[in-house]
Design a protein around this motif. Structure first.
Motif, PDB file in Angstrom:
ATOM      1  N   GLY A 110       0.808  -1.182   0.000  1.00 49.47           N
ATOM      2  CA  GLY A 110       0.000   0.000   0.000  1.00 49.47           C
ATOM      3  C   GLY A 110       0.864   1.265   0.000  1.00 49.47           C
ATOM      4  N   THR A 111       0.306   2.315   0.498  1.00 45.15           N
ATOM      5  CA  THR A 111       0.992   3.597   0.471  1.00 45.15           C
ATOM      6  C   THR A 111       2.242   3.603   1.351  1.00 45.15           C
ATOM      7  N   VAL A 143       6.011   4.590   0.019  1.00 48.16           N
ATOM      8  CA  VAL A 143       6.849   5.642   0.608  1.00 48.16           C
ATOM      9  C   VAL A 143       8.255   5.115   0.870  1.00 48.16           C
ATOM     10  N   ARG A 144       8.367   3.889   1.384  1.00 47.52           N
ATOM     11  CA  ARG A 144       9.694   3.308   1.636  1.00 47.52           C
ATOM     12  C   ARG A 144      10.444   3.056   0.331  1.00 47.52           C
ATOM     13  N   LEU A 145       9.758   2.568  -0.678  1.00 47.47           N
ATOM     14  CA  LEU A 145      10.404   2.291  -1.962  1.00 47.47           C
ATOM     15  C   LEU A 145      10.885   3.564  -2.652  1.00 47.47           C
ATOM     16  N   VAL A 146      10.101   4.633  -2.569  1.00 48.51           N
ATOM     17  CA  VAL A 146      10.459   5.887  -3.231  1.00 48.51           C
ATOM     18  C   VAL A 146      11.734   6.480  -2.638  1.00 48.51           C
ATOM     19  N   LYS A 147      12.013   6.180  -1.381  1.00 43.14           N
ATOM     20  CA  LYS A 147      13.267   6.652  -0.781  1.00 43.14           C
ATOM     21  C   LYS A 147      14.463   6.051  -1.504  1.00 43.14           C
ATOM     22  N   GLU A 148      14.335   4.809  -1.952  1.00 41.97           N
ATOM     23  CA  GLU A 148      15.415   4.132  -2.684  1.00 41.97           C
ATOM     24  C   GLU A 148      15.370   4.420  -4.185  1.00 41.97           C
ATOM     25  N   LEU A 149      14.174   4.590  -4.710  1.00 43.93           N
ATOM     26  CA  LEU A 149      13.976   4.791  -6.149  1.00 43.93           C
ATOM     27  C   LEU A 149      13.083   6.011  -6.358  1.00 43.93           C
ATOM     28  N   PRO A 150      13.648   7.205  -6.302  1.00 48.03           N
ATOM     29  CA  PRO A 150      12.853   8.440  -6.295  1.00 48.03           C
ATOM     30  C   PRO A 150      11.916   8.633  -7.485  1.00 48.03           C
ATOM     31  N   ARG A 151      12.213   8.066  -8.624  1.00 48.07           N
ATOM     32  CA  ARG A 151      11.351   8.249  -9.805  1.00 48.07           C
ATOM     33  C   ARG A 151      10.407   7.068 -10.020  1.00 48.07           C
ATOM     34  N   ALA A 179       4.078   9.624 -16.199  1.00 48.91           N
ATOM     35  CA  ALA A 179       4.072  10.650 -15.154  1.00 48.91           C
ATOM     36  C   ALA A 179       5.169  10.428 -14.126  1.00 48.91           C
ATOM     37  N   GLY A 180       5.466   9.171 -13.812  1.00 50.43           N
ATOM     38  CA  GLY A 180       6.445   8.886 -12.767  1.00 50.43           C
ATOM     39  C   GLY A 180       5.934   9.328 -11.413  1.00 50.43           C
ATOM     40  N   SER A 181       6.808   9.368 -10.459  1.00 50.26           N
ATOM     41  CA  SER A 181       6.453   9.792  -9.113  1.00 50.26           C
ATOM     42  C   SER A 181       7.215  11.054  -8.767  1.00 50.26           C
ATOM     43  N   LEU A 182       6.585  11.895  -8.014  1.00 51.40           N
ATOM     44  CA  LEU A 182       7.269  13.080  -7.523  1.00 51.40           C
ATOM     45  C   LEU A 182       7.693  12.893  -6.076  1.00 51.40           C
ATOM     46  N   GLY A 183       7.358  11.742  -5.499  1.00 56.59           N
ATOM     47  CA  GLY A 183       7.750  11.456  -4.127  1.00 56.59           C
ATOM     48  C   GLY A 183       6.711  11.886  -3.110  1.00 56.59           C
ATOM     49  N   PRO A 184       6.847  11.407  -1.892  1.00 58.59           N
ATOM     50  CA  PRO A 184       5.864  11.682  -0.856  1.00 58.59           C
ATOM     51  C   PRO A 184       5.669  13.165  -0.594  1.00 58.59           C
TER      52      PRO A 184
END
Length: 75
Positions: free
Chosen positions: A1-2, A6-14, A60-65
């Motif tokens: 889930g969310t 959040v934990r994954l985006v710390k390692e893979l920002p995009r 779009a990718g992610s812009l992070g938390p």
């Protein structure tokens, strides 16, 4: 889930993700948006909506938390 996202985006920002939920609410939409999610797909799934979601997320990718600036696609 969310929380995992959040934990994954710390390692893979995009990192881009397609969130899928059978329990849909305004609260969930806001939670996904706040963590930087760009796509939320409601169950039951069908191929056209999943295809649209994946294409949108990959472009779009992610812009992070907590980072705004992108529209959350809810389908």
């Amino acid at each position: 889930g969310t929380e995992t996202f959040v934990r994954l985006v710390k390692e893979l920002p995009r990192l881009a993700a397609v969130f899928v939920s059978g329990e849909f609410s305004a609260t969930l939409v806001e939670e996904v948006r706040l963590v930087g999610g760009r796509v939320l797909v409601r169950k039951p799934l069908d191929i056209p909506r999943v295809r649209t979601a994946v294409r949108y997320a990959s472009s779009a990718g992610s812009l992070g938390p907590g980072v705004g600036g992108g529209e959350l696609l809810v389908t």
